[in-house]
Write a protein that holds these residues in place. Structure first.
Motif, mmCIF file in Angstrom:
data_model
loop_
_atom_site.group_PDB
_atom_site.id
_atom_site.type_symbol
_atom_site.label_atom_id
_atom_site.label_comp_id
_atom_site.label_asym_id
_atom_site.label_seq_id
_atom_site.Cartn_x
_atom_site.Cartn_y
_atom_site.Cartn_z
ATOM 1 N N GLY A 66 0.798 -1.224 0.000
ATOM 2 C CA GLY A 66 0.000 0.000 0.000
ATOM 3 C C GLY A 66 0.826 1.266 0.000
ATOM 4 N N ARG A 67 2.136 1.143 0.248
ATOM 5 C CA ARG A 67 3.010 2.327 0.263
ATOM 6 C C ARG A 67 4.052 2.278 -0.852
ATOM 7 N NH1 ARG A 67 6.371 3.145 4.471
ATOM 8 N NH2 ARG A 67 6.574 0.933 4.978
ATOM 9 N N PHE A 68 4.524 1.095 -1.194
ATOM 10 C CA PHE A 68 5.566 0.935 -2.212
ATOM 11 C C PHE A 68 4.966 0.336 -3.472
ATOM 12 C CE2 PHE A 68 9.505 0.371 0.778
ATOM 13 C CZ PHE A 68 9.147 1.544 1.438
ATOM 14 N N ILE A 69 5.530 0.736 -4.607
ATOM 15 C CA ILE A 69 5.099 0.188 -5.893
ATOM 16 C C ILE A 69 6.342 -0.167 -6.707
ATOM 17 C CG2 ILE A 69 3.867 0.635 -8.037
ATOM 18 C CD1 ILE A 69 2.223 2.731 -6.498
ATOM 19 N N VAL A 70 6.369 -1.399 -7.207
ATOM 20 C CA VAL A 70 7.475 -1.842 -8.051
ATOM 21 C C VAL A 70 7.006 -1.855 -9.504
ATOM 22 C CG1 VAL A 70 6.924 -4.290 -7.686
ATOM 23 C CG2 VAL A 70 9.234 -3.616 -8.417
ATOM 24 N N SER A 71 7.880 -1.409 -10.404
ATOM 25 C CA SER A 71 7.538 -1.378 -11.823
ATOM 26 C C SER A 71 8.810 -1.603 -12.638
ATOM 27 C CB SER A 71 6.888 -0.042 -12.187
ATOM 28 O OG SER A 71 7.771 1.039 -11.929
ATOM 29 N N ARG A 72 8.635 -1.859 -13.921
ATOM 30 C CA ARG A 72 9.803 -2.110 -14.752
ATOM 31 C C ARG A 72 9.545 -1.722 -16.202
ATOM 32 N NH1 ARG A 72 11.249 -8.216 -14.261
ATOM 33 N NH2 ARG A 72 12.879 -7.637 -15.780
ATOM 34 N N ASP A 73 10.655 -1.511 -16.920
ATOM 35 C CA ASP A 73 10.634 -1.238 -18.354
ATOM 36 C C ASP A 73 11.719 -2.115 -18.969
ATOM 37 O OD1 ASP A 73 11.096 -0.311 -20.924
ATOM 38 O OD2 ASP A 73 10.762 1.775 -20.409
ATOM 39 N N ASN A 74 11.320 -3.178 -19.641
ATOM 40 C CA ASN A 74 12.290 -4.138 -20.157
ATOM 41 C C ASN A 74 13.064 -3.596 -21.360
ATOM 42 O OD1 ASN A 74 11.612 -5.978 -18.187
ATOM 43 N ND2 ASN A 74 10.092 -7.004 -19.475
ATOM 44 N N TRP A 80 12.023 0.020 -11.041
ATOM 45 C CA TRP A 80 11.904 1.097 -10.060
ATOM 46 C C TRP A 80 11.148 0.625 -8.815
ATOM 47 C CZ3 TRP A 80 10.881 1.782 -15.268
ATOM 48 C CH2 TRP A 80 11.771 2.633 -15.970
ATOM 49 N N LEU A 81 11.446 1.260 -7.727
ATOM 50 C CA LEU A 81 10.693 1.040 -6.498
ATOM 51 C C LEU A 81 10.258 2.417 -6.011
ATOM 52 C CD1 LEU A 81 9.734 -1.075 -4.400
ATOM 53 C CD2 LEU A 81 11.775 -0.486 -3.072
ATOM 54 N N GLN A 82 8.984 2.716 -6.184
ATOM 55 C CA GLN A 82 8.421 3.965 -5.693
ATOM 56 C C GLN A 82 8.030 3.773 -4.238
ATOM 57 O OE1 GLN A 82 7.972 7.058 -7.264
ATOM 58 N NE2 GLN A 82 7.374 7.735 -5.214
ATOM 59 N N MET A 83 8.609 4.587 -3.380
ATOM 60 C CA MET A 83 8.372 4.442 -1.945
ATOM 61 C C MET A 83 7.678 5.696 -1.430
ATOM 62 S SD MET A 83 11.979 2.698 -0.783
ATOM 63 C CE MET A 83 12.899 4.214 -0.959
ATOM 64 N N ASN A 84 6.463 5.516 -0.944
ATOM 65 C CA ASN A 84 5.661 6.634 -0.435
ATOM 66 C C ASN A 84 5.396 6.460 1.056
ATOM 67 O OD1 ASN A 84 5.399 7.635 -3.139
ATOM 68 N ND2 ASN A 84 3.729 6.169 -3.479
ATOM 69 N N SER A 85 4.993 7.538 1.674
ATOM 70 C CA SER A 85 4.660 7.515 3.111
ATOM 71 C C SER A 85 5.761 6.835 3.917
ATOM 72 C CB SER A 85 3.320 6.795 3.331
ATOM 73 O OG SER A 85 2.291 7.413 2.598
ATOM 74 N N LEU A 86 6.961 7.249 3.674
ATOM 75 C CA LEU A 86 8.103 6.593 4.303
ATOM 76 C C LEU A 86 8.103 6.777 5.812
ATOM 77 C CD1 LEU A 86 10.760 7.395 1.597
ATOM 78 C CD2 LEU A 86 10.213 5.108 2.446
#
Length: 124
Positions: A66-74, A80-86
């Motif tokens: 609910g706070r972090f989102i992982v994504s990629r571009d092959n 990437w690791l988007q980290m929110n509400s740290l």
């Protein structure tokens, strides 16, 4: 061989955000899952998130769900690791790792290649 380089770490206040990047080079023509792990001082390395080659399967540790989102571009060989509400407890060295094949497991033993890590410090 595959080389992984993390970037994007730094110092941030609690409640803030950071976006970590993992750049892959070398053996990137094969499919590979990517995991993010972290290690706080005096503690064992722990799983944070993982993503399949297609990006269709993603797993998160309960502590970051609910706070972090992982994504990629092959095409760009980037993850990437988007980290929110740290939170202060997110302070650690963050590592990305690649597992040949397509099993985005939380088991660090399954990963074949590791980056050198990037420091994330969250001040409270």
């Amino acid at each position: 061989q595959m080389q992984l380089v993390e970037s994007g770490g730094g110092l941030v206040q609690a409640g803030g955000s950071l976006r970590l990047a993992c750049a892959a080079s070398g053996r990137t023509s094969s499919s590979y899952a990517v995991g993010w792990f972290r290690q706080a001082p005096g503690k064992e390395r722990r799983f944070v998130a993982s993503i399949s080659w297609s990006g269709g399967v993603r797993y998160y540790a309960d502590s970051v769900k609910g706070r972090f989102i992982v994504s990629r571009d092959n095409v760009a060989n980037m993850v990437w690791l988007q980290m929110n509400s740290l939170k202060a407890e997110d302070t650690a060295i963050y590592y990305c790792a690649a597992a040949l094949g397509d099993r985005p497991t939380s088991n660090d033993l399954a990963y074949d290649y590791w980056g050198q890590g990037t420091q994330v410090t969250v001040s409270s």
